[in-house]
Scaffold this motif. Structure first.
Motif, PDB file in Angstrom:
ATOM      1  N   TYR A  13       0.814  -1.203   0.000  1.00 35.71           N
ATOM      2  CA  TYR A  13       0.000   0.000   0.000  1.00 35.71           C
ATOM      3  C   TYR A  13       0.853   1.260   0.000  1.00 35.71           C
ATOM      4  N   THR A  14       0.315   2.303  -0.611  1.00 39.96           N
ATOM      5  CA  THR A  14       0.875   3.644  -0.547  1.00 39.96           C
ATOM      6  C   THR A  14       0.060   4.401   0.501  1.00 39.96           C
ATOM      7  N   ILE A  15       0.746   5.025   1.454  1.00 39.87           N
ATOM      8  CA  ILE A  15       0.089   5.708   2.565  1.00 39.87           C
ATOM      9  C   ILE A  15      -0.332   7.110   2.129  1.00 39.87           C
ATOM     10  N   ILE A  68      -3.769   3.197  -0.032  1.00 41.48           N
ATOM     11  CA  ILE A  68      -4.306   2.673  -1.280  1.00 41.48           C
ATOM     12  C   ILE A  68      -3.332   1.636  -1.823  1.00 41.48           C
ATOM     13  N   ASP A  69      -3.871   0.582  -2.383  1.00 43.30           N
ATOM     14  CA  ASP A  69      -3.058  -0.450  -3.010  1.00 43.30           C
ATOM     15  C   ASP A  69      -2.143   0.227  -4.032  1.00 43.30           C
ATOM     16  N   ALA A  70      -0.870  -0.081  -3.991  1.00 40.21           N
ATOM     17  CA  ALA A  70       0.110   0.582  -4.843  1.00 40.21           C
ATOM     18  C   ALA A  70      -0.211   0.415  -6.325  1.00 40.21           C
ATOM     19  N   ARG A  77      -8.514   8.709  -3.391  1.00 39.56           N
ATOM     20  CA  ARG A  77      -9.168   8.490  -2.095  1.00 39.56           C
ATOM     21  C   ARG A  77     -10.323   7.497  -2.112  1.00 39.56           C
ATOM     22  N   PRO A  78     -11.199   7.520  -3.116  1.00 39.66           N
ATOM     23  CA  PRO A  78     -12.312   6.556  -3.106  1.00 39.66           C
ATOM     24  C   PRO A  78     -11.864   5.089  -3.133  1.00 39.66           C
ATOM     25  N   TYR A  79     -10.627   4.842  -3.525  1.00 40.61           N
ATOM     26  CA  TYR A  79     -10.109   3.472  -3.599  1.00 40.61           C
ATOM     27  C   TYR A  79      -9.317   3.084  -2.349  1.00 40.61           C
ATOM     28  N   ALA A  80      -9.226   3.985  -1.387  1.00 38.18           N
ATOM     29  CA  ALA A  80      -8.388   3.789  -0.207  1.00 38.18           C
ATOM     30  C   ALA A  80      -9.041   2.875   0.821  1.00 38.18           C
ATOM     31  N   VAL A  81      -8.198   2.268   1.668  1.00 41.49           N
ATOM     32  CA  VAL A  81      -8.628   1.444   2.782  1.00 41.49           C
ATOM     33  C   VAL A  81      -8.025   2.002   4.063  1.00 41.49           C
TER      34      VAL A  81
END
Length: 81
Positions: free
Chosen positions: A34-36, A51-53, A70-74
């Motif tokens: 993930y990318t923070i 978010i997945d890199a 952002r909408p794809y972030a966890v």
């Protein structure tokens, strides 16, 4: 920054990483790629929006800012063992 860099910054050698799925925290068996995007901390926990890199590369290739990702972030929760 990625998860490994985040762990180095906060001196966590043996992390326990959880991801929020469907409203529940689920323990991950290995470090995610993930990318923070954001980080917040308490005394014993780091919470991060990530978010997945690979998704980040695809989304950011199509758009101009990380904000569009952002909408794809966890949400991640990280603690030391």
């Amino acid at each position: 920054m990625n998860v490994k860099e985040l762990l180095t910054r906060y001196s966590i050698d043996e992390p326990v990483v959880y991801v929020k799925k469907h409203g529940e925290w689920v323990r991950m068996e290995r470090l995610p790629p993930y990318t923070i995007l954001e980080v917040s901390t308490t005394e014993d926990t780091i919470e991060a929006l990530a978010i997945d890199a690979y998704v980040a590369l695809a989304v950011c290739r199509e758009t101009s800012t990380v904000e569009d990702a952002r909408p794809y972030a966890v949400r991640l929760k990280i603690r030391a063992k």
